[in-house]
Structures are given as structure tokens and as C-alpha cells.
Design an enzyme around this catalytic site. Structure first.
Site, PDB file in Angstrom:
ATOM      1  N   CYS A 121     -31.801-130.620  47.548  1.00 31.36           N
ATOM      2  CA  CYS A 121     -31.620-130.580  46.065  1.00 31.36           C
ATOM      3  C   CYS A 121     -32.500-131.650  45.459  1.00 31.36           C
ATOM      4  O   CYS A 121     -32.570-132.923  45.329  1.00 31.36           O
ATOM      5  CB  CYS A 121     -30.032-131.108  45.809  1.00 31.36           C
ATOM      6  SG  CYS A 121     -29.658-131.086  43.843  1.00 31.36           S
ATOM      7  N   CYS A 124     -30.994-133.422  42.448  1.00 36.72           N
ATOM      8  CA  CYS A 124     -30.161-134.640  42.747  1.00 36.72           C
ATOM      9  C   CYS A 124     -30.861-135.629  43.106  1.00 36.72           C
ATOM     10  O   CYS A 124     -30.607-136.920  42.746  1.00 36.72           O
ATOM     11  CB  CYS A 124     -29.170-134.297  43.875  1.00 36.72           C
ATOM     12  SG  CYS A 124     -28.591-132.828  43.484  1.00 36.72           S
ATOM     13  N   ASP A 125     -32.042-135.524  43.891  1.00 40.47           N
ATOM     14  CA  ASP A 125     -32.739-136.794  44.820  1.00 40.47           C
ATOM     15  C   ASP A 125     -34.071-137.048  44.382  1.00 40.47           C
ATOM     16  O   ASP A 125     -34.520-138.004  44.787  1.00 40.47           O
ATOM     17  CB  ASP A 125     -32.452-136.441  46.081  1.00 40.47           C
ATOM     18  CG  ASP A 125     -30.936-136.225  46.802  1.00 40.47           C
ATOM     19  OD1 ASP A 125     -30.049-136.911  46.044  1.00 40.47           O
ATOM     20  OD2 ASP A 125     -30.996-135.618  47.617  1.00 40.47           O
TER      21      ASP A 125
END
Ligand SMILES: Cc1cc2nc3c(=O)[nH]c(=O)nc-3n(C[C@H](O)[C@H](O)[C@H](O)COP(=O)(O)OP(=O)(O)OC[C@H]3O[C@@H](n4cnc5c(N)ncnc54)[C@H](O)[C@@H]3O)c2cc1C
Lengths: 117, 314
Positions: free
Chosen positions: B136, B139-140
């Protein structure tokens, strides 16, 4: 504030009190993102069954997110959420990124053994 | 084993399954949704949904929660994060075993297991998940400020996320197994003109190496079989989705891509077993198409049960 049904830890005092008042604590530190939401969901579901564990969430980017982010056990982490399991105030286990029900319960059963009533 | 009876069991709680739950419960069918993840399915992977008619913009989490509470409001039971440990879908009474201790029975079943992101299945992948490997980018991405990263894949999501990751990373290398990309032309051009992106084509990662966190990858060049090592801080694996149909193999008919084969009313080859959503053989996979499938499968299941009851009475 995270939009979950868990109790949120928002101040350092709450964090310290939670660790002092509970033998077993699971804190999921994340955002409202796709890797974090499933872990909050698992924790919400386990609250009724694992009554000997205090389940809490914490905002990764909030004012006290550094209390989890900067733990030595999370040093190599590069995936949200950071989930930390505390036994008597000490880190017993920490995981990075999404975890499913089986992975979470395996850790809970190993680290926070249920004492029969 | 504890046994519980329902009219319809829905396996999978994404938009297809939740919609089926809404329609079935409104029709007074005693309905249970069993889902092995969080209600909402892939919708919770989406930060903003802007193409769901009637809702100008919502996060996937919000839309999931609305669908979930709509289904519950009509009386639908939802059990999430369950482990399906057995199932028998032949015959008039179908049964599904959960967590090795509860048995649920029903006259009809709807399969809506959706899909999941593909993993590479190479050594080190699970060890370094969250310690350098991510699925992701949104997200990261910010863990990789000024770092060197690899994006694996050649479709639209790999190309688009590679471009967005250049906001953080000092260098992004796209590793792709073919000599050309599968994405849209504009996505390919956008990636190609970005000075921070380079390309390793006709190659695949065969191992992730490191101590506490990811440090290196081994890359095989497929045309020559030559293996090289490359230092890297992070790898984003964006190689598409596959249907979650492993547990239905041999239970209902699947095609060569493991998609569930259905008739027009979304019934499978097994009478009383319907299928809906991304796991079904079809061309377009969206929330709207999943919701439409959930509707059709639910109405089909209602028809099936009513017809079966009428035959039994006659
Ligand atoms: C990153 C991303 C962004 C997207 N953005 C959009 C968008 O903006 N607009 C749009 O329309 N579409 C979007 N999509 C596509 C959309 O999310 C999917 O088409 C849709 O969610 C499919 O719905 P579904 O119900 O078939 O399956 P899913 O959403 O995959 O849900 C299936 C559920 O069933 C569970 N399950 C799996 N196997 C079993 C089993 N054996 N038993 C019980 N439960 C099981 C899964 O854990 C999951 O929770 C996006 C997809 C992704 C990945």
C-alpha cells in the site's frame, strides 16, 4: 481522533495509566487506512472474549504517537499500523503492518495467557 | 458442535455480500453474512470513493460502515474475522462450519469472496512485510523519505503509485516481468518522463534479503537468467488482484483464472448456490458492479427458496 469503537489513548498520562493499571495491554498505533482498519476491527471483536486484555488505539500522527513510534522494538518497522503488546508495562511483542485475527490471537494466547477463573 | 439455521448464508462481506444481505433481510429471509475479514472488503483499501452514484465522495471505510449498518438494520446477522473450517454446499440443506465449533445451515448460499492483492510468493516476502515490503503506497510511502525503493508491477496501479512515491523516495525502480507495460498509455508516459524513476524490464525478484529489515533483493533477468543483487530500502508489490476462490475449488465450477462461473441469474452449477462480485467471471470490477451482482444473486436466492417451498407444498 481515530474513528473506531476502541478506547483511544490521546495523552501521555493516559498511556502511562493504561500500562500501570492493566497487566496486559495491546495498543494499535495507526491511521484510518486500509492496513490499520482491519487490525482495529479484529481488536474490537476480541474485546468481549479477551477480558484480561486492555485493547487501545493511538493516532500515529497524533501528539503522542512518538511513544509507540520511537520504541526500540519498532525501530525496523516501515508499515502501518505499529501494534505493540505490553505485559506489566514492558513490551512483550510488536508487529508492523496488517495482521489478521489468527495472527493477533496467536500472539495474545502466547504472551497474555488467560488465568482460569 | 453448535448448530444455527438460516435461510441464506452469504460468504464474504464486501459490497456484493453486504448488498445481498440488505436485499435478503428486507425480504424477511433469515440471513447470515460470514466474512473472514473486515466488513467492506476491498472498499476499506480505498481512501476516497468518488464514483459511487448518490455519494459525491466518501472514504471506503465510511461507505463500508453505512452498508454494514444498513444490512444490520434490516436484521441481517454479520460475523466478521471468522475462519471457515468446512462447507457442504450440495443438497437441499447447505452447511458452513466456522472456527471448528459452529455449524450454520441454510437453503441457499451466496459466494461473494472478492479478491486480494497478489503476492510474489518468494523467500523473505512474509518476513519483511512491514519491515521494507509493502502492498500500500498511500499507507507506507512516507516511511521511505529520501530512500531507494522498488515498485514491482507493470499495470496502472504500479505505474501510478511509482509516480506518487517519488514524492518521498530519492529513486524509484520499477521491476517488471515483461518488456512492455500493461497500464494505460498516459500512466506509462507519466512514469517514463519522471526523472526519479528507472526501469528494470523482463526481470523478477526471486528473494528478499536482510537482517531485521529488508536490505537487498535478488533479481533474475528472465531473458538471460542472470541473477543480480541490488540494495534497496523498500519494495512495493503492486501486481494486481486475484479472486479469493481457493476454498471453492471443486465446490463450484471455476474457469482457468479461478473465477466462479455463473448463469445469468448468478446461480453457479450447484443448485441454490449463487455468486456475486469480483470473484465472478466478468469484465469490469467496481463497487457498482459488485453491488449490482449482490442484488441479482439475492433476488435469485429468494426465488430459489420460494420455488423450493412451493414445490414442497404441492
Ligand atoms: C485499492 C483499490 C481501490 C479501489 N477503488 C475503487 C473505486 O474508487 N471505485 C470502485 O467502484 N471500485 C474500486 N475498487 C474496486 C472495488 O473495491 C471492488 O470491485 C469491490 O470491493 C468488490 O467487491 P466484492 O464484494 O466482490 O469483494 P471484496 O470487496 O473483495 O470483499 C470480499 C470479502 O469477502 C471476504 N472473503 C474472502 N474469502 C472468503 C471466504 N471464503 N469466506 C468468507 N469471506 C471471505 C474477504 O476477506 C472480503 O472481506 C478498488 C479496489 C482496490 C483494491
Amino acid at each position: 481522533m481515530l474513528k473506531t469503537d476502541l478506547k483511544h489513548i490521546t495523552t501521555e498520562e493516559e498511556f502511562q495509566n493504561t500500562l500501570h493499571q492493566n497487566e496486559n495491554v495491546m495498543v494499535c498505533c495507526g491511521r484510518m487506512g486500509p492496513m490499520c482498519i482491519p487490525v482495529y476491527g479484529v481488536m474490537e471483536e476480541l474485546e468481549a472474549e479477551y477480558t484480561h486484555v486492555a485493547f487501545r488505539d493511538m493516532e500515529f500522527d497524533g501528539p503522542i504517537g512518538h511513544l509507540i513510534r520511537n520504541l526500540p522494538e519498532c525501530r525496523s518497522f516501515a508499515g502501518l499500523p505499529f501494534t505493540v503488546y505490553f505485559k506489566n508495562g514492558k513490551v512483550a511483542k510488536a508487529t508492523s503492518s496488517i495482521q489478521n485475527m489468527e495472527q493477533v490471537t496467536t500472539i495474545l494466547d502466547k504472551e497474555f495467557e488467560k488465568v482460569p477463573a | 458442535m453448535n448448530t444455527y439455521d438460516f435461510d441464506v448464508i452469504v460468504l464474504g462481506g464486501g459490497p456484493a455480500g453486504l448488498t445481498a444481505g440488505i436485499y435478503l433481510s428486507r425480504a424477511k429471509m433469515k440471513t447470515l453474512i460470514l466474512t473472514d475479514g473486515t466488513p467492506g472488503g476491498q472498499m476499506i483499501l480505498t481512501h476516497e470513493i468518488a464514483n459511487y452514484p448518490g455519494v459525491e465522495s466518501a472514504s471506503g471505510y465510511e461507505l463500508s460502515n453505512t452498508m454494514k449498518s444498513q444490512a444490520r438494520k434490516f436484521g441481517c446477522a454479520i460475523k466478521s474475522n471468522v475462519r471457515i473450517t468446512g462447507m457442504s454446499l450440495d443438497g437441499d440443506i447447505k452447511s458452513v462450519e466456522v472456527n471448528g465449533k459452529d455449524l450454520y445451515t441454510a437453503s441457499a448460499v451466496i459466494l461473494s469472496p472478492g479478491g486480494k492483492s497478489r503476492s510474489l510468493n518468494v523467500p523473505g516476502e512474509s518476513k519483511f512485510k512491514g519491515r521494507g515490503i509493502s502492498y500500500c503506497a498511500t499507507c507506507d510511502g512516507d516511511f521511505f523519505q529520501d530512500k531507494q525503493i522498488i515498485v514491482v508491477g507493470g499495470g496502472n496501479s504500479a505505474l501510478e503509485e511509482a509516480v506518487s512515491l517519488t514524492k518521498y523516495a530519492s529513486r524509484v525502480t520499477i521491476v517488471h516481468q515483461f518488456d512492455h507495460f500493461q497500464g494505460f498509455q498516459h500512466a506509462i508516459e507519466e512514469a517514463k518522463k519522471n526523472p526519479r524513476i528507472d526501469f528494470v524490464m523482463e526481470s523478477k525478484i526471486i528473494a528478499f534479503v536482510g537482517d531485521e529489515s529488508l536490505e537487498r533483493v535478488q533479481i533474475q533477468h528472465l531473458a538471460t537468467n542472470a541473477i543480480s543483487e541490488r540494495e534497496v530500502d523498500g519494495v512495493f508489490i503492486l501486481i494486481g488482484y486475484e479472486p479469493n476462490t481457493e476454498s471453492f475449488n471443486g465446490v463450484v465450477d471455476l474457469n482457468e483464472w479461478k473465477e466462479i462461473i455463473t448463469k445469468d441469474n448468478l446461480e453457479t452449477n450447484v443448485p441454490g448456490v449463487f455468486a456475486a462480485g469480483d470473484a465472478v467471471r466478468k469484465r469490469y470490477r467496481q463497487i457498482t458492479t459488485a453491488v449490482a451482482d449482490g442484488t441479482v444473486a439475492a433476488l435469485g436466492a429468494i426465488d430459489y427458496i420460494r420455488t423450493a417451498k412451493a414445490v414442497a407444498v404441492a
